[in-house]
Scaffold this motif. Structure first.
Motif, PDB file in Angstrom:
ATOM      1  N   GLU A 116      -4.202   4.757   4.677  1.00  0.00           N
ATOM      2  CA  GLU A 116      -4.067   6.178   4.349  1.00  0.00           C
ATOM      3  C   GLU A 116      -4.565   6.440   2.925  1.00  0.00           C
ATOM      4  OE1 GLU A 116      -0.508   9.525   3.833  1.00  0.00           O
ATOM      5  OE2 GLU A 116      -0.063   7.489   4.527  1.00  0.00           O
ATOM      6  N   PRO A 117      -5.468   7.399   2.746  1.00  0.00           N
ATOM      7  CA  PRO A 117      -5.913   7.692   1.378  1.00  0.00           C
ATOM      8  C   PRO A 117      -4.835   8.407   0.582  1.00  0.00           C
ATOM      9  CG  PRO A 117      -6.905   9.253   2.906  1.00  0.00           C
ATOM     10  CD  PRO A 117      -6.158   8.246   3.740  1.00  0.00           C
ATOM     11  N   ILE A 122     -12.341   1.017   6.714  1.00  0.00           N
ATOM     12  CA  ILE A 122     -12.332   2.473   6.561  1.00  0.00           C
ATOM     13  C   ILE A 122     -13.631   3.076   7.080  1.00  0.00           C
ATOM     14  CG2 ILE A 122     -10.726   2.438   4.636  1.00  0.00           C
ATOM     15  CD1 ILE A 122     -13.091   2.965   2.757  1.00  0.00           C
ATOM     16  N   TYR A 131      -8.345   5.268  -2.408  1.00  0.00           N
ATOM     17  CA  TYR A 131      -7.520   4.277  -1.719  1.00  0.00           C
ATOM     18  C   TYR A 131      -7.016   3.255  -2.731  1.00  0.00           C
ATOM     19  CZ  TYR A 131      -9.871   5.947   2.544  1.00  0.00           C
ATOM     20  OH  TYR A 131     -10.364   6.710   3.564  1.00  0.00           O
ATOM     21  N   ASP A 135       0.832  -1.206   0.000  1.00  0.00           N
ATOM     22  CA  ASP A 135       0.000   0.000   0.000  1.00  0.00           C
ATOM     23  C   ASP A 135       0.866   1.254   0.000  1.00  0.00           C
ATOM     24  OD1 ASP A 135      -2.487   1.562   0.347  1.00  0.00           O
ATOM     25  OD2 ASP A 135      -1.717   1.943   2.353  1.00  0.00           O
TER      26      ASP A 135
END
Length: 282
Positions: free
Chosen positions: A129-130, A241, A136, A62
């Motif tokens: 974390e976006p 989320i 995302y 990610d």
């Protein structure tokens, strides 16, 4: 191939496994001894080394995918699908990377965004974390499903702007080929070779006659709308989320940038499947 020289390597490890902590120290010393710089996980790097299982690997991917950085997975724990290097082989793997002999494979990821009619609640502490645009990334899947104490939800599926169907189900999984062996597998979705590009849409315990998974082209835009009168929860690669209220929607498409994984031709996808399922030649 030319040897790697003076590279910056971020090391990420499982926080609760003693073996992972010991390996991290050994790897950092090896990198410094070979003229590389071991750095913190969130700093810019030429390589990310993940020490743990597939969960640790997903978190590393990610972060690394945001800069297009490849990830090397060292598996500590049960055999997984992502972290391919055994703990006893980490030094040989880094030696091959140092000599420029590693291969990078690209895996399709999902870009996921949420549309809300009201204000967004505070995300959970462990939420991913976006990106700067609010979307995302997910390497395995995004899951929209009933709340922990709730009953089934009604999810409207819209494909490329065309209303497809409303599902009464426990949830819906939008997965990549890499994620076809994760949660989607337990929901009886198809197993897809991870080097394919496709979007796999799999309902979870649907209360309806049409209960089949769909394998869609990678260019499909999948929109899941919360219909009926019950909210739903959203998780990306196993990390929540938060909730979606009735009228909210989630949109998933193929990410513009793939995840990049370092490989040495060790555990193949087929050999991992055989080991995971106990398949034997007859």
């Amino acid at each position: 191939m030319a040897a790697q020289e003076g590279r910056t390597v971020a090391v990420v490890r499982h926080p609760d496994r003693d073996q992972a902590a010991a390996l991290e120290g050994d790897i950092r010393r090896w990198l410094e001894d070979h003229g590389h710089h071991a750095t913190a996980p969130l700093e810019a790097a030429d390589l990310v080394v993940s020490i743990g299982g597939d969960g640790t690997m997903l978190r590393a991917v990610d972060q690394a995918s945001r800069q297009g950085t490849p990830v090397l997975g060292i598996n500590v724990g049960q055999l997984g699908y992502l972290a391919e290097v055994d703990p006893s082989d980490w030094e040989a793997a880094l030696e091959r990377w140092h000599r420029g002999e590693a291969r990078v494979v690209e895996r399709m990821a999902l870009a996921v965004r949420v549309e809300r009619h009201g204000s967004a609640p505070a995300p959970p502490d462990d939420a991913p974390e976006p990106l700067p645009d609010g979307s995302y990334l997910a390497l395995n899947e995004v899951v929209v499903e009933k709340t922990p104490t709730g009953r089934m939800v009604r999810l409207g599926v819209v494909l490329d702007g065309e209303d497809f169907n409303t599902y009464a189900a426990d949830g819906m999984i939008v997965a990549t080929p890499t994620g076809s062996t994760a949660y989607a597998l337990s929901a009886r979705g198809p197993i897809v070779d991870p080097e394919h590009r496709a979007i796999v849409l799999t309902p979870v315990a649907p209360h309806m006659l049409f209960d089949r998974a769909l394998v869609l082209t990678p260019g499909t835009e999948v929109r899941l709308e919360i219909r009926g009168d019950r909210p739903a929860t959203v998780a990306l690669d196993g990390r929540s989320i938060g909730e979606l209220e009735v009228g909210d929607a989630l949109i998933a498409t193929a990410a513009a940038r793939p995840a990049r994984l370092l490989t040495f031709g060790g555990h193949t996808f087929h050999s991992i499947l055989k080991a995971k399922f106990g398949l034997e030649d007859r």
